[in-house]
Design an enzyme around this catalytic site. Structure first.
Site, short mmCIF file in Angstrom:
data_model
loop_
_atom_site.label_atom_id
_atom_site.label_comp_id
_atom_site.label_asym_id
_atom_site.label_seq_id
_atom_site.Cartn_x
_atom_site.Cartn_y
_atom_site.Cartn_z
N HIS A 1 0.85 -1.19 0.00
CA HIS A 1 0.00 0.00 0.00
C HIS A 1 0.89 1.24 0.00
O HIS A 1 1.44 1.64 1.02
CB HIS A 1 -0.90 -0.01 1.23
CG HIS A 1 -2.09 0.91 1.13
ND1 HIS A 1 -2.14 1.96 0.24
CD2 HIS A 1 -3.27 0.94 1.81
CE1 HIS A 1 -3.30 2.60 0.38
NE2 HIS A 1 -4.01 2.00 1.31
N HIS B 1 -2.90 6.95 -1.03
CA HIS B 1 -3.93 7.55 -0.17
C HIS B 1 -3.39 8.26 1.06
O HIS B 1 -4.11 8.45 2.04
CB HIS B 1 -4.94 6.48 0.26
CG HIS B 1 -5.57 5.76 -0.89
ND1 HIS B 1 -6.25 4.58 -0.75
CD2 HIS B 1 -5.59 6.05 -2.22
CE1 HIS B 1 -6.67 4.16 -1.94
NE2 HIS B 1 -6.28 5.05 -2.84
N TYR C 1 -0.90 7.32 3.17
CA TYR C 1 -0.33 6.51 4.24
C TYR C 1 1.20 6.54 4.16
O TYR C 1 1.77 7.28 3.35
CB TYR C 1 -0.91 5.10 4.21
CG TYR C 1 -2.40 5.10 4.44
CD1 TYR C 1 -2.93 5.54 5.66
CD2 TYR C 1 -3.30 4.72 3.44
CE1 TYR C 1 -4.30 5.60 5.88
CE2 TYR C 1 -4.67 4.76 3.65
CZ TYR C 1 -5.16 5.20 4.87
OH TYR C 1 -6.52 5.26 5.08
#
Length: 382
Positions: free
Chosen positions: A187, A190, A192
């Protein structure tokens, strides 16, 4: 209830829009050794249904229902084994015997339905609040000790902390392979942790992890390289990235194709096999002067297959007004972009959250039977 939800016939005519969705249902091998029965991918969606970070039988059943018709599932974000990675004791993690046993049951259930599955490896970074579970005493880890709004949330990550983060991702990937997952997704989107390093607003470091694009991508590339070392050759690694950040939809890590290449090429060289391109509207052009989408540019610049994601099969973009327009529903642009070579796989989020059998119903021409997405379904384990 929205207008579309009140009139299923509108959903039928708008979703299919006279287009043959057959090309989206063709078997595909986007990465050598990863054979999928169709091009549809379930995108990660945080659910918080795993007490103490352990996915149970209900979570396994949730994924198995969707695996019955999807090609690939990417799980909700799973915390890596670094104390500052998460902010909830109900979000699953990918470490420890109990959690790994729970994930093994999830994997077995998905495989029994004929689909493939990746876990998404996640570290929140500065979006975590100090004092949160699962490790309340852990500090907030971030590139520069600030969040997206410029507020101080802690100290800039030290070299030792950065090394620990890299190691945590690598260990999670090795555990995922041992459990039986078919690959892993990192990931990096977004807002993070890894995305915080990519974004100039949150990365104000002056060392080798900040400043130039080559430096800002360094941590993400080190994570990917460490994962490749841990899992060996031939094991698929997906990397999810986005321009937008939570609450900052005008943000960008690249304003031109050349700037995007400076981010994506090092990741490709580090070992990424597949890019998961997260947008709020998959069909929009990525940069001025070209109609090419962000997924299309990603494929052009890296030569890697891509998952295109962004409001497929729902009546409004993520965090947009539900009445924004029916034009967002049509599958025609997906087929067109597939035929143009701008995408390989199609990410589905809220559509399959609302209806586990969305893909099956579309393939059978039963759009009238689809349960449309509406806000609030995130809190239901179906």
């Amino acid at each position: 209830m929205t207008q579309l939800q009140s009139h299923p016939s509108a959903l039928v005519s708008t979703l299919l829009d006279g287009v043959d969705p057959g090309p989206l249902f063709t078997p595909v091998e986007p990465v050598p050794g990863l054979t999928l029965r169709n091009r549809f991918v379930m995108a990660p969606m945080t659910r918080a249904f795993s007490p103490e970070g352990v996915p149970g039988a209900d979570v396994a059943a949730y994924y198995a229902r969707r695996a019955a018709s999807l090609g690939l599932i990417v799980t909700e974000g799973t915390y890596v084994d670094e104390p500052s990675a998460g902010s909830s004791s109900r979000v699953p993690h990918l470490y420890g015997e109990r959690a790994l046993a729970g994930w093994r049951a999830v994997v077995d259930g998905v495989h029994a339905q004929g689909a493939r599955i990746f876990p998404q490896l996640w570290h929140l970074g500065a979006t975590r609040r100090a004092g949160c579970d699962p490790v309340p005493s852990a500090p907030v880890v971030s590139p520069s000790g600030i969040d997206a709004a410029g507020r101080t949330v802690g100290e800039p990550a030290s070299a030792a902390t950065i090394a620990a983060v890299v190691d945590a991702f690598a260990r999670a990937a090795a555990d995922a392979k041992a459990v039986g997952f078919d690959g892993v997704e990192v990931h990096g989107a977004h807002g993070y942790l890894l995305d915080q390093f990519l974004w100039e607003r949150t990365n104000q470091r002056t060392d080798s992890y900040g400043g130039s694009a080559a430096n800002r991508v360094r941590l993400a590339a080190e994570v990917v390289a460490a994962i490749r070392d841990a899992v060996g050759p031939g094991y698929p690694i997906s990397f999810r990235f986005s321009q937008w950040k939570g609450g900052h939809y005008d943000a960008s890590i690249a304003t031109t194709p050349d700037e995007l290449a400076q981010v994506l090429v090092p990741l490709t060289e580090a070992g990424v096999d597949l890019f998961h391109v997260s947008t709020r509207r998959y069909w929009l052009p990525a940069f001025e002067g070209s109609d090419r989408t962000l997924a299309g540019w990603t494929k052009e610049l890296t030569g890697r297959p891509v998952i295109a994601l962004g409001s497929v099969g729902v009546s409004a973009p993520f965090m947009g007004a539900e009445t924004e327009g029916q034009e967002t529903l049509s599958l025609a642009p997906l087929v067109e972009e597939l035929e143009r070579g701008e995408l390989d796989l199609v990410g589905l989020g809220r559509a399959v959250l609302a209806d586990a059998h969305w893909v099956k119903k579309v393939g059978a021409g039963r759009a009238a039977d689809i349960r449309p997405y509406e806000k609030g379904l995130e809190g239901v384990l179906d």
